[in-house]
Write a protein that holds these residues in place. Sequence first.
Motif, PDB file in Angstrom:
ATOM      1  N   ASP A  48       0.843  -1.192   0.000  1.00 14.69           N
ATOM      2  CA  ASP A  48       0.000   0.000   0.000  1.00 14.69           C
ATOM      3  C   ASP A  48       0.881   1.245   0.000  1.00 14.69           C
ATOM      4  O   ASP A  48       1.872   1.314   0.713  1.00 14.69           O
ATOM      5  N   VAL A  49       0.497   2.231  -0.799  1.00 16.63           N
ATOM      6  CA  VAL A  49       1.282   3.468  -0.864  1.00 16.63           C
ATOM      7  C   VAL A  49       0.901   4.437   0.253  1.00 16.63           C
ATOM      8  O   VAL A  49       1.561   5.455   0.433  1.00 16.63           O
ATOM      9  N   LEU A  50      -0.158   4.124   0.993  1.00 19.25           N
ATOM     10  CA  LEU A  50      -0.593   4.974   2.096  1.00 19.25           C
ATOM     11  C   LEU A  50      -0.175   4.372   3.425  1.00 19.25           C
ATOM     12  O   LEU A  50      -0.046   3.150   3.547  1.00 19.25           O
ATOM     13  N   THR A  51      -0.013   5.215   4.413  1.00 18.01           N
ATOM     14  CA  THR A  51       0.266   4.714   5.751  1.00 18.01           C
ATOM     15  C   THR A  51      -1.016   4.097   6.313  1.00 18.01           C
ATOM     16  O   THR A  51      -2.109   4.290   5.775  1.00 18.01           O
ATOM     17  N   GLN A  52      -0.880   3.372   7.397  1.00 15.54           N
ATOM     18  CA  GLN A  52      -2.046   2.747   8.008  1.00 15.54           C
ATOM     19  C   GLN A  52      -3.072   3.807   8.428  1.00 15.54           C
ATOM     20  O   GLN A  52      -4.268   3.623   8.253  1.00 15.54           O
ATOM     21  N   GLU A  53      -2.619   4.932   8.959  1.00 13.40           N
ATOM     22  CA  GLU A  53      -3.516   6.016   9.376  1.00 13.40           C
ATOM     23  C   GLU A  53      -4.233   6.631   8.162  1.00 13.40           C
ATOM     24  O   GLU A  53      -5.428   6.913   8.211  1.00 13.40           O
ATOM     25  N   GLN A  54      -3.478   6.835   7.063  1.00 15.51           N
ATOM     26  CA  GLN A  54      -4.088   7.405   5.851  1.00 15.51           C
ATOM     27  C   GLN A  54      -5.126   6.445   5.265  1.00 15.51           C
ATOM     28  O   GLN A  54      -6.202   6.859   4.859  1.00 15.51           O
ATOM     29  N   ARG A  55      -4.794   5.141   5.214  1.00 14.83           N
ATOM     30  CA  ARG A  55      -5.733   4.153   4.677  1.00 14.83           C
ATOM     31  C   ARG A  55      -6.983   4.092   5.550  1.00 14.83           C
ATOM     32  O   ARG A  55      -8.099   4.022   5.065  1.00 14.83           O
ATOM     33  N   SER A  56      -6.786   4.134   6.863  1.00 18.10           N
ATOM     34  CA  SER A  56      -7.919   4.104   7.787  1.00 18.10           C
ATOM     35  C   SER A  56      -8.834   5.297   7.538  1.00 18.10           C
ATOM     36  O   SER A  56     -10.060   5.163   7.513  1.00 18.10           O
ATOM     37  N   TYR A  57      -8.235   6.469   7.349  1.00 17.01           N
ATOM     38  CA  TYR A  57      -9.025   7.669   7.080  1.00 17.01           C
ATOM     39  C   TYR A  57      -9.800   7.521   5.764  1.00 17.01           C
ATOM     40  O   TYR A  57     -10.994   7.808   5.704  1.00 17.01           O
ATOM     41  N   CYS A  58      -9.137   7.057   4.730  1.00 15.36           N
ATOM     42  CA  CYS A  58      -9.798   6.881   3.428  1.00 15.36           C
ATOM     43  C   CYS A  58     -10.978   5.915   3.543  1.00 15.36           C
ATOM     44  O   CYS A  58     -12.063   6.173   3.013  1.00 15.36           O
ATOM     45  N   MET A  59     -10.761   4.804   4.237  1.00 23.04           N
ATOM     46  CA  MET A  59     -11.829   3.811   4.385  1.00 23.04           C
ATOM     47  C   MET A  59     -12.978   4.355   5.222  1.00 23.04           C
ATOM     48  O   MET A  59     -14.132   4.019   4.986  1.00 23.04           O
ATOM     49  N   SER A  60     -12.688   5.215   6.185  1.00 19.50           N
ATOM     50  CA  SER A  60     -13.746   5.769   7.036  1.00 19.50           C
ATOM     51  C   SER A  60     -14.652   6.722   6.259  1.00 19.50           C
ATOM     52  O   SER A  60     -15.755   7.026   6.693  1.00 19.50           O
ATOM     53  N   ARG A  61     -14.171   7.223   5.126  1.00 20.68           N
ATOM     54  CA  ARG A  61     -14.944   8.161   4.323  1.00 20.68           C
ATOM     55  C   ARG A  61     -15.934   7.457   3.387  1.00 20.68           C
ATOM     56  O   ARG A  61     -16.731   8.093   2.738  1.00 20.68           O
ATOM     57  N   ILE A  62     -15.848   6.124   3.300  1.00 18.49           N
ATOM     58  CA  ILE A  62     -16.763   5.381   2.439  1.00 18.49           C
ATOM     59  C   ILE A  62     -18.137   5.401   3.078  1.00 18.49           C
ATOM     60  O   ILE A  62     -18.323   4.971   4.211  1.00 18.49           O
ATOM     61  N   ASN A  63     -19.090   5.908   2.338  1.00 18.49           N
ATOM     62  CA  ASN A  63     -20.439   6.080   2.848  1.00 18.49           C
ATOM     63  C   ASN A  63     -21.278   4.832   2.616  1.00 18.49           C
ATOM     64  O   ASN A  63     -21.266   4.261   1.535  1.00 18.49           O
ATOM     65  N   GLY A  64     -22.027   4.416   3.612  1.00 21.19           N
ATOM     66  CA  GLY A  64     -22.908   3.265   3.488  1.00 21.19           C
ATOM     67  C   GLY A  64     -24.339   3.659   3.216  1.00 21.19           C
ATOM     68  O   GLY A  64     -25.180   2.812   2.904  1.00 21.19           O
ATOM     69  N   LYS A  65     -24.650   4.914   3.317  1.00 20.49           N
ATOM     70  CA  LYS A  65     -26.014   5.404   3.088  1.00 20.49           C
ATOM     71  C   LYS A  65     -25.994   6.456   1.999  1.00 20.49           C
ATOM     72  O   LYS A  65     -24.995   7.136   1.790  1.00 20.49           O
ATOM     73  N   ASN A  66     -27.126   6.605   1.341  1.00 22.03           N
ATOM     74  CA  ASN A  66     -27.304   7.595   0.280  1.00 22.03           C
ATOM     75  C   ASN A  66     -26.265   7.443  -0.831  1.00 22.03           C
ATOM     76  O   ASN A  66     -25.722   8.411  -1.337  1.00 22.03           O
ATOM     77  N   THR A  67     -26.021   6.193  -1.216  1.00 22.18           N
ATOM     78  CA  THR A  67     -25.115   5.930  -2.327  1.00 22.18           C
ATOM     79  C   THR A  67     -25.812   6.287  -3.640  1.00 22.18           C
ATOM     80  O   THR A  67     -27.033   6.442  -3.685  1.00 22.18           O
ATOM     81  N   LYS A  68     -25.046   6.422  -4.713  1.00 18.27           N
ATOM     82  CA  LYS A  68     -25.638   6.778  -6.006  1.00 18.27           C
ATOM     83  C   LYS A  68     -26.703   5.779  -6.453  1.00 18.27           C
ATOM     84  O   LYS A  68     -27.788   6.194  -6.865  1.00 18.27           O
ATOM     85  N   PRO A  69     -26.453   4.462  -6.379  1.00 11.60           N
ATOM     86  CA  PRO A  69     -27.508   3.526  -6.772  1.00 11.60           C
ATOM     87  C   PRO A  69     -28.760   3.647  -5.898  1.00 11.60           C
ATOM     88  O   PRO A  69     -29.885   3.590  -6.393  1.00 11.60           O
ATOM     89  N   GLU A  70     -28.552   3.844  -4.611  1.00 10.12           N
ATOM     90  CA  GLU A  70     -29.685   3.982  -3.688  1.00 10.12           C
ATOM     91  C   GLU A  70     -30.500   5.232  -4.019  1.00 10.12           C
ATOM     92  O   GLU A  70     -31.739   5.189  -4.072  1.00 10.12           O
ATOM     93  N   LEU A  71     -29.830   6.349  -4.243  1.00  5.66           N
ATOM     94  CA  LEU A  71     -30.536   7.594  -4.590  1.00  5.66           C
ATOM     95  C   LEU A  71     -31.255   7.476  -5.923  1.00  5.66           C
ATOM     96  O   LEU A  71     -32.375   7.985  -6.081  1.00  5.66           O
ATOM     97  N   ALA A  72     -30.648   6.797  -6.889  1.00  3.53           N
ATOM     98  CA  ALA A  72     -31.293   6.606  -8.197  1.00  3.53           C
ATOM     99  C   ALA A  72     -32.571   5.791  -8.039  1.00  3.53           C
ATOM    100  O   ALA A  72     -33.603   6.127  -8.636  1.00  3.53           O
ATOM    101  N   LEU A  73     -32.521   4.738  -7.234  1.00  5.59           N
ATOM    102  CA  LEU A  73     -33.709   3.915  -7.001  1.00  5.59           C
ATOM    103  C   LEU A  73     -34.786   4.713  -6.282  1.00  5.59           C
ATOM    104  O   LEU A  73     -35.961   4.675  -6.673  1.00  5.59           O
ATOM    105  N   ARG A  74     -34.393   5.447  -5.246  1.00  9.80           N
ATOM    106  CA  ARG A  74     -35.370   6.251  -4.510  1.00  9.80           C
ATOM    107  C   ARG A  74     -36.032   7.279  -5.415  1.00  9.80           C
ATOM    108  O   ARG A  74     -37.267   7.458  -5.382  1.00  9.80           O
ATOM    109  N   LYS A  75     -35.254   7.950  -6.245  1.00  6.34           N
ATOM    110  CA  LYS A  75     -35.796   8.961  -7.151  1.00  6.34           C
ATOM    111  C   LYS A  75     -36.784   8.339  -8.134  1.00  6.34           C
ATOM    112  O   LYS A  75     -37.861   8.885  -8.384  1.00  6.34           O
ATOM    113  N   ALA A  76     -36.423   7.176  -8.679  1.00  5.47           N
ATOM    114  CA  ALA A  76     -37.303   6.503  -9.640  1.00  5.47           C
ATOM    115  C   ALA A  76     -38.608   6.068  -8.978  1.00  5.47           C
ATOM    116  O   ALA A  76     -39.690   6.277  -9.535  1.00  5.47           O
TER     117      ALA A  76
END
Length: 125
Positions: free
Chosen positions: A3-31
């Motif tokens: 990995d090119v990122l440190t453990q702290e940087q990777r942890s931060y990046c992974m923490s930013r992954i959203n589990g709610k209001n994803t693009k597919p979810e919003l597209a389905l809700r809108k439809a």
Amino acid sequence: MTDVLTQEQRSYCMSRINGKNTKPELALRKALWGLGYRYRVRNRLPGKPDLVFPSSKTVIFVDGCFWHKFPDHFVEPKTRTQFWLDKINGNVARDRRNNESLRADGWQVIRIWEHEIKKVSSKYN
């Protein structure tokens, strides 16, 4: 490959992954909203379904192909393979348990894969 990122940087990046209001979810809700279907998104049901239709006791989950291991799209991770397989297999097992629990309580469970939503929404955009 390391990995090119440190453990702290990777942890931060992974923490930013959203589990709610994803693009597919919003597209389905809108439809669905556009078709006149009314639903709830906040709930305390097992597995926290993405959409809940209380009057018909129906819930919908929008599952990511990677995180929920869609057979045709899942690609095994090349780094930390066992860690990720344990996590993803745990997601699949948890999905089964939640389905069983919801069905036992009289709910109809629908699971939609993200690629299905992307395929349909691309036709209309």
